[in-house]
Every structure is written in C-alpha cells, then in structure tokens.
Design a protein around this motif. Structure first.
Motif, PDB file in Angstrom:
ATOM      1  N   UNK A 163       2.153 -24.261  24.220  1.00 21.94           N
ATOM      2  CA  UNK A 163       1.945 -25.212  23.050  1.00 21.94           C
ATOM      3  C   UNK A 163       0.993 -24.569  21.653  1.00 21.94           C
ATOM      4  N   UNK A 164       1.623 -25.090  20.846  1.00 17.93           N
ATOM      5  CA  UNK A 164       1.228 -24.605  19.706  1.00 17.93           C
ATOM      6  C   UNK A 164       0.132 -25.986  18.698  1.00 17.93           C
ATOM      7  N   UNK A 165      -1.484 -25.041  18.238  1.00 19.78           N
ATOM      8  CA  UNK A 165      -1.957 -25.988  17.713  1.00 19.78           C
ATOM      9  C   UNK A 165      -1.838 -25.909  16.025  1.00 19.78           C
ATOM     10  N   UNK A 166      -1.848 -26.439  15.230  1.00 16.82           N
ATOM     11  CA  UNK A 166      -1.745 -26.090  13.743  1.00 16.82           C
ATOM     12  C   UNK A 166      -2.165 -27.197  13.336  1.00 16.82           C
ATOM     13  N   UNK A 167      -2.925 -26.757  11.827  1.00 18.98           N
ATOM     14  CA  UNK A 167      -3.146 -27.878  10.743  1.00 18.98           C
ATOM     15  C   UNK A 167      -2.359 -28.025   9.140  1.00 18.98           C
ATOM     16  N   UNK A 168      -2.733 -28.594   8.364  1.00 18.82           N
ATOM     17  CA  UNK A 168      -2.404 -29.087   7.524  1.00 18.82           C
ATOM     18  C   UNK A 168      -3.538 -29.234   6.614  1.00 18.82           C
ATOM     19  N   UNK A 169      -3.025 -28.247   6.011  1.00 17.63           N
ATOM     20  CA  UNK A 169      -4.949 -27.568   5.072  1.00 17.63           C
ATOM     21  C   UNK A 169      -5.068 -28.798   3.673  1.00 17.63           C
ATOM     22  N   UNK A 170      -3.739 -29.317   2.781  1.00 18.06           N
ATOM     23  CA  UNK A 170      -3.200 -29.687   1.939  1.00 18.06           C
ATOM     24  C   UNK A 170      -2.993 -31.714   2.575  1.00 18.06           C
ATOM     25  N   UNK A 171      -3.159 -31.974   3.900  1.00 13.50           N
ATOM     26  CA  UNK A 171      -3.393 -33.132   3.739  1.00 13.50           C
ATOM     27  C   UNK A 171      -4.483 -33.188   5.089  1.00 13.50           C
ATOM     28  N   UNK A 172      -5.571 -33.990   4.545  1.00 18.73           N
ATOM     29  CA  UNK A 172      -7.039 -34.151   5.073  1.00 18.73           C
ATOM     30  C   UNK A 172      -7.161 -33.889   6.004  1.00 18.73           C
ATOM     31  N   UNK A 173      -7.119 -33.290   6.994  1.00 20.00           N
ATOM     32  CA  UNK A 173      -7.549 -33.875   8.343  1.00 20.00           C
ATOM     33  C   UNK A 173      -6.679 -34.452   9.108  1.00 20.00           C
ATOM     34  N   UNK A 174      -5.670 -33.634   8.600  1.00 24.99           N
ATOM     35  CA  UNK A 174      -3.853 -33.238   9.110  1.00 24.99           C
ATOM     36  C   UNK A 174      -3.838 -32.405  10.586  1.00 24.99           C
TER      37      UNK A 174
ATOM     38  N   UNK B 209      -2.362 -22.316  10.079  1.00 22.76           N
ATOM     39  CA  UNK B 209      -2.477 -23.686   8.904  1.00 22.76           C
ATOM     40  C   UNK B 209      -1.420 -23.525   8.306  1.00 22.76           C
ATOM     41  N   UNK B 210      -0.793 -24.679   7.826  1.00 23.27           N
ATOM     42  CA  UNK B 210      -0.437 -24.216   6.438  1.00 23.27           C
ATOM     43  C   UNK B 210      -0.845 -24.968   5.100  1.00 23.27           C
ATOM     44  N   UNK B 211      -0.455 -23.837   3.931  1.00 19.30           N
ATOM     45  CA  UNK B 211      -1.554 -23.853   2.845  1.00 19.30           C
ATOM     46  C   UNK B 211      -2.476 -24.896   1.708  1.00 19.30           C
ATOM     47  N   UNK B 212      -3.227 -25.161   1.391  1.00 21.77           N
ATOM     48  CA  UNK B 212      -3.976 -25.867   0.910  1.00 21.77           C
ATOM     49  C   UNK B 212      -3.191 -27.001  -0.600  1.00 21.77           C
ATOM     50  N   UNK B 213      -2.147 -25.729  -0.687  1.00 26.32           N
ATOM     51  CA  UNK B 213      -1.080 -26.134  -1.940  1.00 26.32           C
ATOM     52  C   UNK B 213      -0.620 -26.387  -1.710  1.00 26.32           C
TER      53      UNK B 213
ATOM     54  N   UNK C 271       4.532 -33.598   3.102  1.00 27.47           N
ATOM     55  CA  UNK C 271       6.217 -34.503   2.692  1.00 27.47           C
ATOM     56  C   UNK C 271       6.799 -33.376   1.640  1.00 27.47           C
ATOM     57  N   UNK C 272       6.530 -32.171   2.087  1.00 26.70           N
ATOM     58  CA  UNK C 272       7.533 -31.809   0.624  1.00 26.70           C
ATOM     59  C   UNK C 272       8.910 -31.294   1.378  1.00 26.70           C
ATOM     60  N   UNK C 273       9.563 -30.253   0.049  1.00 26.35           N
ATOM     61  CA  UNK C 273      10.003 -29.262   1.098  1.00 26.35           C
ATOM     62  C   UNK C 273       9.402 -28.481   1.441  1.00 26.35           C
ATOM     63  N   UNK C 274       8.264 -27.823   0.712  1.00 24.94           N
ATOM     64  CA  UNK C 274       7.581 -26.626   0.824  1.00 24.94           C
ATOM     65  C   UNK C 274       6.720 -27.070   2.473  1.00 24.94           C
ATOM     66  N   UNK C 275       6.346 -28.250   2.738  1.00 23.89           N
ATOM     67  CA  UNK C 275       5.995 -28.418   3.675  1.00 23.89           C
ATOM     68  C   UNK C 275       6.582 -27.693   4.815  1.00 23.89           C
ATOM     69  N   UNK C 276       8.576 -28.824   4.570  1.00 27.83           N
ATOM     70  CA  UNK C 276       9.064 -27.876   5.443  1.00 27.83           C
ATOM     71  C   UNK C 276       9.503 -26.608   5.856  1.00 27.83           C
ATOM     72  N   UNK C 277       9.339 -25.794   4.476  1.00 25.59           N
ATOM     73  CA  UNK C 277       9.485 -24.556   5.666  1.00 25.59           C
ATOM     74  C   UNK C 277       7.909 -23.658   5.506  1.00 25.59           C
ATOM     75  N   UNK C 278       6.942 -24.409   5.035  1.00 20.45           N
ATOM     76  CA  UNK C 278       5.767 -24.432   5.743  1.00 20.45           C
ATOM     77  C   UNK C 278       5.599 -24.265   7.003  1.00 20.45           C
ATOM     78  N   UNK C 279       6.129 -25.398   7.500  1.00 24.03           N
ATOM     79  CA  UNK C 279       6.205 -25.266   9.016  1.00 24.03           C
ATOM     80  C   UNK C 279       6.837 -24.695  10.172  1.00 24.03           C
ATOM     81  N   UNK C 280       7.635 -24.738   9.255  1.00 26.31           N
ATOM     82  CA  UNK C 280       9.242 -23.549   9.926  1.00 26.31           C
ATOM     83  C   UNK C 280       8.676 -22.515  10.006  1.00 26.31           C
ATOM     84  N   UNK C 281       7.546 -21.661   8.654  1.00 25.90           N
ATOM     85  CA  UNK C 281       7.139 -20.271   9.162  1.00 25.90           C
ATOM     86  C   UNK C 281       6.216 -20.439   9.798  1.00 25.90           C
ATOM     87  N   UNK C 282       5.164 -21.177  10.026  1.00 27.30           N
ATOM     88  CA  UNK C 282       4.237 -21.259  10.728  1.00 27.30           C
ATOM     89  C   UNK C 282       4.576 -21.528  13.065  1.00 27.30           C
TER      90      UNK C 282
END
Length: 221
Positions: free
Chosen positions: A185-196, A158-162, A166-177
C-alpha cells in the motif's frame, strides 16, 4: 472536505480545495457492492470515524463533512463504490450512504453515478488514483493534521503545495506519485489541500493498517 457536487445544468461555484464536477445520478437498482465487501468497507469506515480521520466536527473545515472510502469493482475497473456526499457525520452508515460511480471523465470533470444520495465531491480524486494504477482496489481519503504536517519528516510522498486540489495538475501529480512510488500500500499527502492524506492498496486491511501505522509514527515523532 466534501461539498456536494453539481447536478447537470447547475453552475459550479468556485470553492477552494474541493473538486468541482458535474454528475448524473440514477436511482440505485441494488446494493452498490456485494455483502462481504460492504461489511468490510463499513467496518473500516467505523475505525477511521472513531479515530476522527473522517467525520464532521463543528469549527473544523467550516463544519463540513470530511473523509471518504471507496472500493473498485474488480470486474468493471472503471466502476467503484464510494461513500456519498456529506455522510462524514453519520456514525453508523449503511448501504444507502454509498454511491456507485459507473463512469467518469477526468478531462471534462463529469461523473455518472447510481445511488440514493449524490456522489462525494471527492469522487474524481479517487478516480485519479484508480486510473493511475490498475492494481489499486481500495482508496481511503482522510484528514489528518498530524500526518499532513509531518509528511516531510516521515518521508512520505506528497503532491506539491502549489498543486490545486481537483485540478488537471492534481491528476498529473497523483499519477506521478503512484508511478515513482511502486510499493503498495501507499500513503501520500496532498500539500495543497489542508490535512489531506490518501492511502491506497490492493486490500482494505493493508490500506487501513498502513494509514493507522503512519498516524502512530506521526504522533510519536
């Protein structure tokens, strides 16, 4: 959620949880994908729609459409087709409900597209995943409260709740995940985006079945 992005020259409103970008939209000159790929994408979209992992429901997310699918062009890796803006509520989508992303700039948050309708406001989130892994060809973005709230229990990445969506931080977080979780395949959650929840993989079948399998586990948990 999928709020329409802004055409060039229009101000971008501040909307929590939604990618903000400018786009150029050219008229479509043909189908955004080949016939077989189109059939596959629309079939999986119907499955996810029936499971209410994408759609448009009064009282949910302010009545906005949610969820989208995309597929990368293997011959032009920076191009992909994605379901268009605010098409979540359409039960039987056709090729006019898709938009082809011809190019994108993650640093400037700009998209060049071709289609009948505006590109999904989630287009750059899909681009982030394609940029992070050249072997990913399919991306399914859904909204699942069951998976999202059980992410820790299910031990899915998951990407962090903080991390703002849609931010540059999200791009870096996705790359890290994607870099730290090599299985596809990979499934991951975006904790900073409700239910994503995102699923990505090399084929539509493995991407979709991994997502549905995880939904079953989250319901059984």
């Amino acid at each position: 959620m999928d709020i329409p992005a802004q055409e060039d020259g229009e101000p971008m409103p501040e909307t929590e949880g939604v990618i903000q970008f400018e786009f150029e939209l050219e008229p479509a000159t043909g189908s955004p994908v080949g016939a077989h790929v189109l059939q596959t994408l629309l079939a999986w979209r119907m499955v996810l729609h029936r499971l209410e992992l994408l759609g448009q429901t009064p009282g949910r997310y302010g009545g906005l459409g949610y969820g989208n699918l995309s597929v990368r062009d293997p011959e032009r890796p920076r191009e992909f087709a994605i379901t268009a803006s605010q098409t979540g509520g359409i039960r039987n989508l056709d090729e006019n409900g898709l938009c082809r992303i011809r190019d994108y700039d993650l640093a400037r948050f700009r998209v060049s597209a071709a289609g009948v309708q505006a590109p999904s406001s989630e287009s750059l989130s899909h681009a982030m995943i394609y940029d992070a892994d050249p072997d990913v060809r399919w991306v399914f973005h859904v909204h699942s409260h069951e998976i999202w709230q059980s992410a820790e229990a299910l031990q899915i990445p998951a990407t962090g709740a903080d991390v703002a969506y849609g931010s540059p931080a999200m791009a870096r977080a996705v790359e890290e995940v994607l870099a730290t979780n090599g299985d596809r395949p990979l499934v991951f959650a975006t904790l900073g985006h409700e239910d994503g929840v995102f699923a990505c993989g090399g084929t539509a079948r493995e991407t979709g079945t991994s997502l549905i399998g995880l939904l079953a586990r989250s319901i059984a948990a």
